[in-house]
Write a protein that holds these residues in place. Structure first.
Motif, PDB file in Angstrom:
ATOM      1  N   ALA A  34      19.309  94.918  29.418  1.00  0.00           N
ATOM      2  CA  ALA A  34      19.129  94.654  30.846  1.00  0.00           C
ATOM      3  C   ALA A  34      18.679  95.900  31.607  1.00  0.00           C
ATOM      4  O   ALA A  34      17.958  95.789  32.613  1.00  0.00           O
ATOM      5  CB  ALA A  34      20.439  94.126  31.432  1.00  0.00           C
ATOM      6  N   ASN A  35      19.088  97.078  31.149  1.00  0.00           N
ATOM      7  CA  ASN A  35      18.697  98.311  31.845  1.00  0.00           C
ATOM      8  C   ASN A  35      17.367  98.873  31.358  1.00  0.00           C
ATOM      9  O   ASN A  35      16.982  99.997  31.735  1.00  0.00           O
ATOM     10  CB  ASN A  35      19.790  99.378  31.703  1.00  0.00           C
ATOM     11  CG  ASN A  35      20.156  99.638  30.252  1.00  0.00           C
ATOM     12  OD1 ASN A  35      19.498  99.119  29.345  1.00  0.00           O
ATOM     13  ND2 ASN A  35      21.186 100.418  30.029  1.00  0.00           N
ATOM     14  N   GLY A  36      16.665  98.134  30.507  1.00  0.00           N
ATOM     15  CA  GLY A  36      15.343  98.553  30.075  1.00  0.00           C
ATOM     16  C   GLY A  36      15.294  99.325  28.777  1.00  0.00           C
ATOM     17  O   GLY A  36      14.200  99.621  28.279  1.00  0.00           O
ATOM     18  N   ASN A  37      16.445  99.676  28.206  1.00  0.00           N
ATOM     19  CA  ASN A  37      16.462 100.395  26.930  1.00  0.00           C
ATOM     20  C   ASN A  37      16.228  99.429  25.768  1.00  0.00           C
ATOM     21  O   ASN A  37      16.435  98.222  25.886  1.00  0.00           O
ATOM     22  CB  ASN A  37      17.794 101.113  26.735  1.00  0.00           C
ATOM     23  CG  ASN A  37      18.023 102.179  27.791  1.00  0.00           C
ATOM     24  OD1 ASN A  37      17.067 102.797  28.263  1.00  0.00           O
ATOM     25  ND2 ASN A  37      19.269 102.388  28.190  1.00  0.00           N
ATOM     26  N   VAL A  38      15.798  99.980  24.640  1.00  0.00           N
ATOM     27  CA  VAL A  38      15.519  99.169  23.446  1.00  0.00           C
ATOM     28  C   VAL A  38      16.601  99.430  22.415  1.00  0.00           C
ATOM     29  O   VAL A  38      16.899 100.581  22.083  1.00  0.00           O
ATOM     30  CB  VAL A  38      14.134  99.501  22.857  1.00  0.00           C
ATOM     31  CG1 VAL A  38      13.893  98.692  21.583  1.00  0.00           C
ATOM     32  CG2 VAL A  38      13.040  99.215  23.867  1.00  0.00           C
ATOM     33  N   GLU A  39      17.201  98.353  21.924  1.00  0.00           N
ATOM     34  CA  GLU A  39      18.201  98.441  20.863  1.00  0.00           C
ATOM     35  C   GLU A  39      17.656  97.768  19.609  1.00  0.00           C
ATOM     36  O   GLU A  39      16.953  96.753  19.685  1.00  0.00           O
ATOM     37  CB  GLU A  39      19.509  97.773  21.268  1.00  0.00           C
ATOM     38  CG  GLU A  39      20.342  98.602  22.231  1.00  0.00           C
ATOM     39  CD  GLU A  39      21.744  98.039  22.401  1.00  0.00           C
ATOM     40  OE1 GLU A  39      21.981  96.899  21.940  1.00  0.00           O
ATOM     41  OE2 GLU A  39      22.592  98.716  23.001  1.00  0.00           O
ATOM     42  N   ALA A  40      17.997  98.341  18.475  1.00  0.00           N
ATOM     43  CA  ALA A  40      17.539  97.806  17.191  1.00  0.00           C
ATOM     44  C   ALA A  40      18.719  97.198  16.445  1.00  0.00           C
ATOM     45  O   ALA A  40      19.740  97.867  16.240  1.00  0.00           O
ATOM     46  CB  ALA A  40      16.899  98.906  16.355  1.00  0.00           C
TER      47      ALA A  40
END
Length: 513
Positions: A34-40
């Motif tokens: 939601a905050n724009g970061n990318v998680e793998a």
């Protein structure tokens, strides 16, 4: 640009600690938060240093058994250094998933299932290349052989017997051989066979109309006819025709015996709606791992039943709908992500400012004398005294350091380049002898005040203490046997601080000698 572009399916290094080796993971999904970061979302691989010693022994035993079964030797003509480094290339696959920030990616690597027909030197010759052959369960602490193993090798080949000579008897057990179930050269024409199959479908539809349970599952004539047209009905009809020597009248009479029409059901009809839902849930979790599906979700079903249901389920509209939904979800997810090269300095770097050494392992309160002792110290792995950059390695009190090359090797492969003396002893002899104990003891005494090198994690390295031993003379050993009543060794051992009456022992010894 391409080197910094990471896609689903890539094997990558993740950094979760500045001093520990990289984590090796396989990217399964890339999701934007939601905050724009990318998680793998990644699959976890474990190194030998991450599992217990008992499981390492089990893995070595498995490798030895595989080597004995195969014609090609796995560790042929390998030096001690190559055997040492080969252990750093071995990984253990797990079914564990976790989510990590994509910004912690530090590069790509390659992980493959161990190929028994390929030389292990191929893994050492390539950078960032690893292999695995076992699956590790971190919750149960167990190791199992990977079920996705490609069966390549001489032990998987069929043994073709020699051709029988003319007139020679066949001594094979006929019951274990294949049985002929259909004759393509039968006296019936294709039109007659098709007409018989239509009759078999009609009998199956009528049988479902008479069966109460089938009427509930297929309330309409159209659904009953579709169920009667499945392969199970056709296989039964063709088998019946073959058993009756392709006599149509005799085969038709068997389809409708005195008790009523024959009803043939396959797994799609036998399974209930709740069982089908459980199967779809298990398939989402385990994929095509049918053993785990049966063990955790459908223990009352046989493995054969589950496999048959899976391939029939793939022909249904339900499978097509789920496939479309997954494709739509995949379209909405990220396919790739760009991660710039990480250039920030590592906290473990050792630098000199105005001639004063920096803190080692973050020990800012350490004395200047302890830090100054690190200057001029050789690399703990390759013993080189010179490097353009040094890194502190191990606990702060150890004052150990690695050169730039060995530091990169440590971060990628989780060990030191060169084998230690302890590793060489293990390779040369698996059974300890008295001579090896003395040599080990003398090596500890000779290296007093220096840290013990360790090929694995630095947390297991400790500083050696001053070693000593008590040398007993022959007369002392003899006195213990002659003066048992006076010495009372057991009582003396329980009271070590009470002095022994040496005068009485000498007097008693003079009586015998």
């Amino acid at each position: 640009m391409a080197a910094n572009m990471y896609r689903v399916g890539d094997y990558v290094y993740f950094e979760n600690s500045s001093s520990n080796p990289y984590l090796i993971r396989r990217i399964e999904e890339l999701n934007k938060t939601a905050n724009g970061n990318v998680e793998a979302k990644v699959v976890c691989f474990y190194r030998r240093r991450d599992i217990s010693n008992s499981l390492i022994m089990l893995a070595d035993k498995h490798a030895k058994e595989v080597e004995e079964e195969s014609e090609t030797t796995i560790e042929v003509d390998l030096t001690d250094k190559q055997k040492h480094q080969l252990k750093h290339r071995e990984l253990f696959l797990s079914r564990q998933y976790e989510s990590l920030p994509a910004t912690h990616i530090r590069g790509k690597c390659s992980v493959a299932l161990l190929n028994e027909t390929e030389s292990v030197l191929s893994y050492l010759e390539k950078e960032d290349t690893f292999f695995y052959s076992l699956v590790y369960d971190p919750s149960l602490k167990t190791l199992l052989a990977d079920k996705g193993e490609i069966r390549v090798g001489p032990r998987y080949q069929a043994d073709v017997p020699d051709m029988l000579a003319e007139g020679e008897l066949d001594d094979r057990e006929q019951a274990k051989l294949e049985v002929k179930v259909w004759d393509p050269d039968s006296p019936l024409t294709d039109r007659q066979i098709d007409q018989f199959l239509v009759v078999a479908r009609a009998v199956g539809t009528f049988a479902r109309a008479l069966d109460c349970s089938s009427s509930v599952r297929q309330p309409s004539l159209h659904m009953s006819a579709a169920a009667a047209s499945r392969d199970i009905t056709l296989f039964h009809a063709m088998d019946t025709l073959h058993k009756h020597n392709y006599d149509l009248s005799s085969a038709i009479s068997v389809l409708v015996p005195l008790g009523g029409p024959v009803l043939c059901r396959d797994e799609m009809e036998e399974w209930s709606a709740s069982e089908a839902s459980l199967f779809e849930e298990a398939l989402e979790k385990y994929g095509k791992d049918f053993n785990d599906i049966r063990q955790d979700f459908l223990p009352w079903k046989s493995l054969t039943s589950i496999i048959e249901y899976y391939y029939m389920w793939k022909t249904t509209d339900r499978y097509v709908q789920q496939k479309r939904l997954k494709a739509a979800e995949a379209e909405s997810k990220l396919k790739q992500v760009y991660i710039p090269t990480y250039n920030k300095p590592n906290p473990n770097q050792i630098s000199s400012n105005n001639g004063k050494p920096a803190a080692v392992n973050g020990a800012m309160g350490a004395s200047y004398q302890a830090q100054a002792s690190l200057i001029g110290r050789a690399c703990e792995s390759c013993y080189t005294p010179q490097s353009h950059q040094w890194y502190s390695w191990g606990p702060p009190n150890m004052q150990c350091r690695l050169c730039a090359s060995c530091w990169i090797y440590w971060k990628k492969y989780g060990g030191l380049k060169m084998p230690t003396q302890t590793d060489e002893d293990k390779l040369s002899s698996s059974q300890p002898t008295e001579e090896s104990h003395v040599r080990t003891h003398m090596s500890r005494q000779a290296t007093q005040g220096t840290p013990v090198r360790n090929t694995g994690s630095p947390k297991s390295a400790v500083k050696t203490r001053q070693a000593f031993f008590l040398h007993t003379t022959c007369w002392t050993k003899l006195a213990r046997q002659v003066c048992k009543n006076t010495l009372r060794l057991r009582q003396a051992a329980r009271r070590p601080f009470v002095p022994i009456n040496c005068a009485a022992i000498k007097a008693e010894c003079k009586m015998f000698f």
